[in-house]
Motif scaffolding. Structure first.
Motif, PDB file in Angstrom:
ATOM      1  N   LYS A 113      -6.212  -3.643  -0.050  1.00 48.79           N
ATOM      2  CA  LYS A 113      -6.350  -2.723  -1.175  1.00 48.79           C
ATOM      3  C   LYS A 113      -6.826  -1.334  -0.746  1.00 48.79           C
ATOM      4  O   LYS A 113      -6.238  -0.331  -1.149  1.00 48.79           O
ATOM      5  N   THR A 114      -7.878  -1.259   0.077  1.00 48.30           N
ATOM      6  CA  THR A 114      -8.414   0.059   0.449  1.00 48.30           C
ATOM      7  C   THR A 114      -7.386   0.847   1.261  1.00 48.30           C
ATOM      8  O   THR A 114      -7.209   2.037   1.033  1.00 48.30           O
ATOM      9  N   GLN A 115      -6.699   0.155   2.187  1.00 49.69           N
ATOM     10  CA  GLN A 115      -5.700   0.853   2.995  1.00 49.69           C
ATOM     11  C   GLN A 115      -4.554   1.352   2.122  1.00 49.69           C
ATOM     12  O   GLN A 115      -4.068   2.466   2.302  1.00 49.69           O
ATOM     13  N   ILE A 116      -4.155   0.531   1.155  1.00 47.82           N
ATOM     14  CA  ILE A 116      -3.074   0.930   0.247  1.00 47.82           C
ATOM     15  C   ILE A 116      -3.507   2.156  -0.549  1.00 47.82           C
ATOM     16  O   ILE A 116      -2.754   3.120  -0.688  1.00 47.82           O
ATOM     17  N   THR A 117      -4.742   2.150  -1.037  1.00 46.88           N
ATOM     18  CA  THR A 117      -5.251   3.291  -1.801  1.00 46.88           C
ATOM     19  C   THR A 117      -5.282   4.546  -0.933  1.00 46.88           C
ATOM     20  O   THR A 117      -4.935   5.637  -1.397  1.00 46.88           O
ATOM     21  N   ASN A 118      -5.684   4.400   0.336  1.00 49.48           N
ATOM     22  CA  ASN A 118      -5.700   5.550   1.251  1.00 49.48           C
ATOM     23  C   ASN A 118      -4.301   6.135   1.423  1.00 49.48           C
ATOM     24  O   ASN A 118      -4.134   7.358   1.426  1.00 49.48           O
ATOM     25  N   ILE A 119      -3.305   5.261   1.583  1.00 48.51           N
ATOM     26  CA  ILE A 119      -1.921   5.716   1.741  1.00 48.51           C
ATOM     27  C   ILE A 119      -1.495   6.461   0.469  1.00 48.51           C
ATOM     28  O   ILE A 119      -0.890   7.529   0.535  1.00 48.51           O
ATOM     29  N   GLN A 120      -1.802   5.882  -0.693  1.00 52.06           N
ATOM     30  CA  GLN A 120      -1.421   6.505  -1.959  1.00 52.06           C
ATOM     31  C   GLN A 120      -1.987   7.930  -2.040  1.00 52.06           C
ATOM     32  O   GLN A 120      -1.272   8.870  -2.391  1.00 52.06           O
ATOM     33  N   THR A 121      -3.265   8.066  -1.664  1.00 51.87           N
ATOM     34  CA  THR A 121      -3.913   9.377  -1.702  1.00 51.87           C
ATOM     35  C   THR A 121      -3.223  10.351  -0.743  1.00 51.87           C
ATOM     36  O   THR A 121      -2.957  11.494  -1.093  1.00 51.87           O
ATOM     37  N   SER A 122      -2.920   9.870   0.469  1.00 56.40           N
ATOM     38  CA  SER A 122      -2.270  10.724   1.457  1.00 56.40           C
ATOM     39  C   SER A 122      -0.889  11.170   0.994  1.00 56.40           C
ATOM     40  O   SER A 122      -0.493  12.311   1.209  1.00 56.40           O
TER      41      SER A 122
END
Length: 128
Positions: A113-122
């Motif tokens: 989840k956190t990695q996915i959220t980071n990608i979304q933000t990027s």
């Protein structure tokens, strides 16, 4: 078309470093069954509202077969990004065939989840 030239319609395009990050995450998503491969599957995840983000290959021929996805993503407010190579995208999805589009899908209680959220933000930063 030269290999270093990318169709200008393939926007936003991830740079080399970001592409590597995206593909690594996608590999992990493939392992945890959080990945749908192919333009049709990606379309379905968007329509069902379970897509976290969409990754498309800028070297899809013709690119038009993918260009309904960015419109759909914008409708559904889902981040999307292009990577240069459908071959690399296919490998990241864990298949030996080229993949022109893939969707990372939501999964409650996923470790990613956190990695996915980071990608979304990027991805969202690329669109600005």
């Amino acid at each position: 078309m030269a290999t270093d030239e990318v169709n200008p319609k393939a926007y936003p395009l991830a740079d080399h470093v970001f592409t590597t990050t995206i593909l690594e995450i996608m590999q992990q998503c493939a392992n945890s069954k959080q990945l749908k491969k192919g333009a049709n599957e990606a379309t379905k995840t968007l329509n069902r509202g379970i897509a976290e983000f969409i990754v498309m290959a800028a070297d899809a021929e013709p690119l038009e077969i993918l260009l309904h996805l960015p419109l759909l993503c914008e409708d559904k407010n889902v981040p999307y990004v292009f990577v240069r190579s459908k071959q690399a995208l296919g490998r990241a999805c864990g298949v030996s065939r080229p993949v022109i589009a893939a969707s990372v899908i939501a999964n409650e209680g996923s470790q990613l989840k956190t990695q996915i959220t980071n990608i979304q933000t990027s991805i969202e930063k690329l669109l600005v």
